[in-house]
Each structure stands twice: as structure tokens, then as C-alpha cells.
Design a protein around this motif. Structure first.
Motif, short mmCIF file in Angstrom:
data_model
loop_
_atom_site.label_atom_id
_atom_site.label_comp_id
_atom_site.label_asym_id
_atom_site.label_seq_id
_atom_site.Cartn_x
_atom_site.Cartn_y
_atom_site.Cartn_z
N SER A 75 36.22 45.62 55.84
CA SER A 75 37.55 45.22 55.40
C SER A 75 38.57 45.57 56.48
CB SER A 75 37.92 45.91 54.09
OG SER A 75 39.27 45.70 53.77
N ASP A 76 39.58 44.69 56.67
CA ASP A 76 40.66 44.98 57.61
C ASP A 76 41.51 46.15 57.13
OD1 ASP A 76 39.80 42.92 59.17
OD2 ASP A 76 41.22 41.45 58.37
N ASN A 77 41.44 46.47 55.83
CA ASN A 77 42.22 47.57 55.29
C ASN A 77 41.83 48.90 55.93
OD1 ASN A 77 44.28 48.35 53.34
ND2 ASN A 77 42.65 49.45 52.30
N TYR A 78 40.53 49.02 56.34
CA TYR A 78 40.06 50.26 56.97
C TYR A 78 40.72 50.45 58.34
CZ TYR A 78 36.47 50.74 53.36
OH TYR A 78 35.82 50.90 52.18
N LEU B 137 37.38 49.47 40.83
CA LEU B 137 38.34 50.10 41.72
C LEU B 137 38.00 49.60 43.12
CD1 LEU B 137 40.64 52.08 42.33
CD2 LEU B 137 38.93 53.90 42.52
N GLY B 138 38.91 48.82 43.74
CA GLY B 138 38.54 48.10 44.95
C GLY B 138 39.36 48.45 46.17
N VAL B 139 38.73 48.20 47.35
CA VAL B 139 39.38 48.27 48.66
C VAL B 139 39.66 46.85 49.12
CG1 VAL B 139 39.14 49.00 51.06
CG2 VAL B 139 38.18 50.41 49.22
N LYS B 140 40.86 46.58 49.62
CA LYS B 140 41.22 45.23 50.05
C LYS B 140 40.24 44.74 51.11
CE LYS B 140 46.20 45.45 49.15
NZ LYS B 140 47.55 45.36 49.75
N LEU C 196 38.47 39.33 45.61
CA LEU C 196 39.21 39.78 46.79
C LEU C 196 40.61 39.16 46.83
CD1 LEU C 196 36.41 39.64 49.52
CD2 LEU C 196 37.31 41.64 48.32
N LYS C 197 40.75 37.92 46.39
CA LYS C 197 42.06 37.27 46.39
C LYS C 197 43.00 37.95 45.40
CE LYS C 197 44.23 32.72 46.26
NZ LYS C 197 44.01 31.26 46.09
N CYS C 198 42.47 38.34 44.25
CA CYS C 198 43.28 39.05 43.25
C CYS C 198 43.72 40.41 43.79
CB CYS C 198 42.48 39.21 41.96
SG CYS C 198 43.36 40.10 40.66
N LEU C 199 42.79 41.10 44.49
CA LEU C 199 43.10 42.41 45.05
C LEU C 199 44.15 42.30 46.14
CD1 LEU C 199 42.11 45.33 44.62
CD2 LEU C 199 40.48 44.97 46.46
N GLU C 200 44.11 41.21 46.92
CA GLU C 200 45.04 41.04 48.03
C GLU C 200 46.41 40.58 47.53
OE1 GLU C 200 46.57 41.00 51.79
OE2 GLU C 200 44.58 41.73 51.20
N SER C 201 46.43 39.58 46.63
CA SER C 201 47.70 38.99 46.20
C SER C 201 48.33 39.72 45.01
CB SER C 201 47.48 37.53 45.84
OG SER C 201 46.62 37.41 44.71
N LYS C 202 47.51 40.53 44.32
CA LYS C 202 47.97 41.23 43.11
C LYS C 202 48.37 40.25 42.01
CE LYS C 202 49.59 45.27 45.72
NZ LYS C 202 50.72 46.19 45.98
#
Length: 611
Positions: free
Chosen positions: A121-124, A203-206, A223-229
Motif C-alpha cells: 500500500s502507498d499508505n506505508y 480494520l483496514g490499511v489504505k 479499497l475504494k470505500c477505505l480511500e474515499s470514505k
């Protein structure tokens, strides 16, 4: 009646369907509200439990930071021995060493050795970047371990030289019990509501999918839900249950973390209740409709018997009237309506007889006109075809005889296959003073327009070469272009026509070859290798930013093969799949058969093109 039943059925169905949808929205809202309450209790309990880990993990991270200070290759250190010295239980308390590339290079948890966080993930990238930049101890919430799915608390600290990140991961049976209790409570919510099939919480990491997910569409929506909220909905057809299933992903925030993006609540529903409602209403209305239809049919039958007897009599009498017997008349006694019907029918027969007699004459006249028009069209078409065939005779007469070419190049061939009767492609040859000039060209357009341009271009080549026999190939193309542009582009307007050409000049005693090309290339095959020479990317004709054509000098050797061509062969559609032939197979064909006589190569090209 059927229309009325359908309207009532539709309104009843829509009313009940709206009620189902309203109940479903209310159920989902209740589940979301209860889930938020459960998460709040869970977060409070977990944060209280995590405090018992933080001090110990901080002390352990500080000790590891001191031990790694001054060590040149920490990735080679025995972390198991260090864990024993620090009193760590390596079955549930693990050390990870992460380098600047975010790859685990040393660990007491072998399954994660070599793990590259940048691929997850790019979040890391931003998370570990902050750790390297700040250099302070950082603990984060309990989260799922990627390989085992067990819950683990993580803490991080950069080494003194900021070349590595020390990561600690401690298991906790109590935290695992808290998590199982939360998931059990949430899953039980689906059983309390009839419209909900299944409830899950993640419980997710983007950018990183959950380890329990395998379906690509689910992962994408998650992943789209986690990113866009924002909520995401996934619709699928279940072949086993014959239901349309809907999976909805809802974002819920998580407190006090920088690594995790948030909670994702997954709600699974299907249209089984809607299908049951539709089926129940259908059978109810069908039974009611059939009973009503039977009753009304019986009433109509009794009434119709009294009305249809005279009608049947009229029908039987009309059978005596046909297209060859329009003199018959019908006389029926009965009600005034039937008498009027009989009189009107007789009037219609009289009108038909008059129309039929006039129609036969009109058909004969029209048929004769059509035959005359057909004969005229066939005559005009034959004149056009004869003219085109004569034009083909003239065009072929302007092409050089193949015997003339083989008299100077005994091992040579020309494969010429025009698409239409006449075409814009041509080949050209000239010889004088031990020098042979030869070319292949493709003029603008197909058929008659292309052939007319080809005549102009052939004359231009002969005329410009006749003026100067010592001219180079590139300059000859420059002069031909000037001639074509001057001829086709007058003050009254311009015609964007011209040609693509590959032109060679060969001096026989010295084996020197000059070549120049306008959009058409030259291939040299030498010792089984194809060497391409690229043309100028401009045509012989009107062109913006036109430049002088380049003259290439080639010293030929024995057994060299020179190939000139237009785009017609490679652009041909055919084969079992009807696809374009393209240049790669043509190159392979020529190179693999470059050692055979050119006459055989010509036959092979013709066979390949025909097939």
C-alpha cells in the motif's frame, strides 16, 4: 380487463416493495448505529489493554536502538539471541528490522522475512517516512497480522542513523478475545434482521486488501470505500440460489491511529424477499384473474350465440367470391345492420372488379418500363467496364516489361497484384550508362483516381531522369515532387494527391547502390539478417514543412537481397481470422527464404498473399 388487472398488480407490488426497501434501510441504519456503539466499547477496552504493552515495548525498542548503534550490518544480527537477552518470548513477541526500501531484512518471525511494504500500500510510504524523519518511538493500535490473521500490537522506532526501522509485534490472547467478541456481536446483528444476510467488520490499511478477501471485485470496492470514505455497493448474481446479492461497504472512523485508515462494515443482502413478494402477488392475481375471466367468458358466450348466427351465414356466402369471380353478389335477410353490411359488401365487390381490371393494364406498362431501364443500366455499366479495361491496358503498357528488368538483374522478380482492375501501385525501371534505376510506388487512392495519379508520377520520373542522368536518388525525388506539386496544385485550388515511393539507382560495375524513400522503406538481407533503411516521413506531393529527400549510399556484396515494397502486401486482410497480415510476418517470410531463387520467392509471395 387485463390492463386493469396489470395496473392494480403493479401498484400493489410497488407499495409492498417500497415498504420492503424502507424496512431494509431502517435495518441497515440500526446495524450501523449498534456497530458504532460496539466499536466505541471495543476501542475503549483495547486502549485500556494496550497501556499494559506500551511501556514495555518502549523500553524494548530503546534497548534495541542502543544495541544497533555502531553495527554496520544489523540485518545479519542474531535477533533470536537478542530476544533471549531481553527476555522476549519469540513465540508471541517478535522483532522486525525494516530498511530504507521498506523491506523486512531481519526478523524473529520468518514468514515476514523479505516482505516489501511498498507493494502492499502507498499508505506505508508516508507512515514509515514520518518514522524515519521524526525518529521518535511510535506505537499503534492492535491490527491483523498479514500472514496468520491473528491480532497483534505494533510499535516502531528508527535506529540512531535512521537507516532502519525497529518494529515490535506482540500477540495478546486478551486482545484476540476482545476482537472475537466484537466480531461475534456484529455477526449476530445479521441474524436479528430478516433482510440482512451477513454482517462483517474489517480494520483496514489504505491500499492494502484484507487477508480474508479473495474476490477481485470485492477487494476493489473495499479499497475504494477505505480511500474515499464513501459507501460502495457491489451487485452479483448467485447461480446457486438464483438471487441477486448486494454487498455494501460502509466506512466507520477509527480512533488514535496513523497506520490504519478506518473500519469497513460489510452488509450482505439479497432480493429473496422481493422475489417472494412478486411470486405471492403473481399467484394471487392469477387465480383471481382466471376466475373473473371464466365468469365473463360464460356471459359473453351466451350473448354471442344470439348475434353470430347471421354473421356466420354472411361468412359462408362470401366464400363464393374470389379474385376470378367478382360478379357474385350477396343478399342476406335479417336485421337492418346486416342488410346494410350486405349492401356495402356488394358495393365493395363492384369497386374491386373495376380496380382489378385497371390494375392488370398498369402492371404490364410498369413491367415494360422496368425492362427498358434495366437494359439501359446494363448498357451503361458495360461501357464503363470497357473503358476501365482499356485504361488497364494503357496502364500496363506504361509498366516496364519484366524481361527488361531480368536482362540486367537475372536473379530478380516483381510481384504485382492490383486490388482493382486499375490501381495506384506501380513499379518503374530505366537503364542507361551501366546504371539501372528502379522503384516501387503507391499513389493516392484506389482504382481510377490512383491510376490517373500513377500515370502522372511515371511521366514525372522519366522526364526528370531524362534531363540529368547523373542526378542522385534524393535529388530526383525532390524534382519529381516539385513537378507533381506544380501539376496538381493550381491557383484555383489544391489537390492533396501524390505518392509514396522507394527509389534505387544501381551502378553495375562498382555495385554501388543509391536509395531514397518517401514513406516507403528498403530492406537489405545479408547473410540471413534483415537490415532496414528508413525513408523520409513525407510523400511526393503537397506537404507542410517539406524537406529535401535523403540519399543513402550502399556498397552491395554478392548474394545480397534488396527488397522494395508498398504497404499493400502488409495491409492485406485475410487468413482464418480475417486479420491484417502486417510487416513482421513479411520480414520473417523474406529472411527465411532469402537463399532461394527469386522466381521461387515470387511464387511463395503469391501463394502467401492468396491464402
Amino acid at each position: 380487463m387485463l390492463g386493469l388487472f396489470l395496473v392494480v398488480f403493479f401498484l400493489t407490488y410497488r407499495y409492498n416493495l417500497n415498504k420492503l426497501e424502507s424496512d431494509s434501510r431502517e435495518q441497515k441504519a440500526n446495524i450501523v448505529a449498534e456497530t458504532k456503539n460496539l466499536i466505541a466499547y471495543f476501542d475503549y477496552a483495547m486502549r485500556s489493554h494496550e497501556r499494559s504493552f506500551i511501556d514495555r515495548m518502549h523500553q524494548t525498542a530503546d534497548s534495541l536502538q542502543k544495541r544497533f548503534t555502531g553495527i554496520r550490518h544489523p540485518e545479519q544480527v542474531d535477533l533470536y539471541e537478542i530476544s533471549r537477552q531481553l527476555g522476549l518470548d519469540t513465540s508471541r513477541e517478535h522483532i522486525y528490522l525494516i530498511n530504507r526500501k521498506l523491506v523486512i531484512v531481519n526478523t524473529t518471525f520468518p514468514k515476514d522475512l523479505g516482505l516489501d511494504f511498498t507493494k502492499l500500500s502507498d499508505n506505508y510510504l508516508s507512515f514509515f517516512g514520518d518514522l524515519f524523519r521524526v525518529g521518535r518511538f511510535k506505537e499503534d493500535r492492535f491490527g491483523l497480522e498479514m500472514n496468520t490473521g491473528r491480532i497483534k500490537k505494533y510499535a516502531f522506532l528508527a535506529t540512531k542513523d535512521k537507516k532502519y526501522i525497529i518494529e515490535l509485534g506482540f500477540y495478546s490472547p486478551e486482545a484476540e478475545n476482545y476482537r472475537k467478541l466484537l466480531l461475534t456481536k456484529i455477526e449476530s446483528l445479521g441474524k436479528r434482521y430478516s433482510g440482512i444476510e451477513k454482517v462483517n467488520l474489517y480494520l483496514g490499511v489504505k491500499g492494502a486488501p484484507d487477508i480474508n478477501m479473495t474476490d477481485k471485485r470485492q477487494i476493489k470496492a473495499y479499497l475504494k470505500c477505505l480511500e474515499s470514505k464513501k459507501p460502495q455497493v457491489l451487485i452479483t448474481d448467485n447461480d446457486q440460489t438464483k438471487h441477486i446479492e448486494q454487498t455494501e461497504y460502509l466506512f466507520l472512523p477509527v480512533l488514535e491511529t496513523k497506520l490504519y485508515g478506518g473500519y469497513i462494515l460489510q452488509l450482505n443482502t439479497n432480493n429473496s424477499q422481493e422475489q417472494f413478494l412478486l411470486s405471492e402477488l403473481f399467484w394471487r392475481f392469477l387465480i383471481f384473474f382466471l376466475l373473473t375471466g371464466i365468469i365473463l367468458s360464460f356471459i359473453v358466450y351466451i350473448r354471442a350465440k344470439k348475434i353470430t348466427r347471421p354473421i356466420v351465414q354472411l361468412s359462408e356466402m362470401t366464400k363464393t367470391v374470389n379474385s376470378v369471380n367478382l360478379m357474385e353478389h350477396i343478399n342476406i335477410k335479417g336485421s337492418s345492420e346486416l342488410a346494410a353490411l350486405s349492401e356495402n359488401f356488394n358495393n365493395m365487390i363492384d369497386s374491386l372488379r373495376v380496380s382489378y381490371e385497371g390494375l392488370e393494364e398498369k402492371v404490364v406498362i410498369r413491367t415494360n418500363e422496368l425492362f427498358q431501364q434495366k437494359a439501359l443500366v446494363e448498357h451503361k455499366n458495360q461501357e464503363i467496364v470497357d473503358s476501365i479495361n482499356y485504361a488497364r491496358f494503357i496502364q500496363l503498357a506504361m509498366l516496364p516489361p519484366k524481361l527488361e528488368i531480368t536482362s540486367y538483374f537475372n536473379d530478380s522478380c516483381v510481384y504485382y497484384a492490383p486490388k482493382d482492375i486499375i490501381a495506384g501501385d506501380f513499379y518503374w525501371f530505366d537503364h542507361a550508362n551501366d546504371t539501372s534505376w528502379f522503384a516501387v510506388a503507391d499513389c493516392t487512392g484506389h482504382g481510377v483516381p490512383g491510376a490517373m495519379v500513377s500515370v502522372l508520377c511515371i511521366n514525372a520520373l522519366h522526364q526528370q531522369l531524362a534531363e540529368d542522368r547523373t542526378i542522385s536518388a534524393g535529388i530526383l525525388l525532390d524534382k519529381v515532387r516539385d513537378f507533381v506539386v506544380k501539376t496538381l496544385h493550381k491557383e484555383q485550388g489544391s489537390i492533396k494527391d501524390g505518392m509514396d515511393i522507394s527509389l534505387c539507382s544501381y551502378h553495375h560495375p562498382s555495385k554501388q547502390l543509391q536509395w531514397s524513400g518517401a514513406n516507403n522503406a528498403l530492406w537489405l538481407v545479408r547473410n540471413g539478417e534483415l537490415i532496414p533503411y528508413l525513408p523520409n516521413k513525407q510523400p511526393i506531393g503537397l506537404f507542410d514543412n517539406a524537406e529535401p529527400f535523403t540519399t543513402h549510399q550502399l556498397q552491395l556484396k554478392t548474394n545480397d537481397l534488396i527488397v522494395l515494397f508498398t504497404d499493400g502486401y502488409a495491409d492485406q486482410f485475410g487468413g482464418p481470422k480475417g486479420k491484417k497480415y502486417k510487416y513482421a510476418p513479411l520480414k520473417e517470410l523474406i529472411v527465411s527464404h532469402s537463399n532461394i531463387p527469386t522466381k521461387e520467392l515470387e511464387s511463395l509471395l503469391e501463394q502467401t498473399f492468396t491464402d
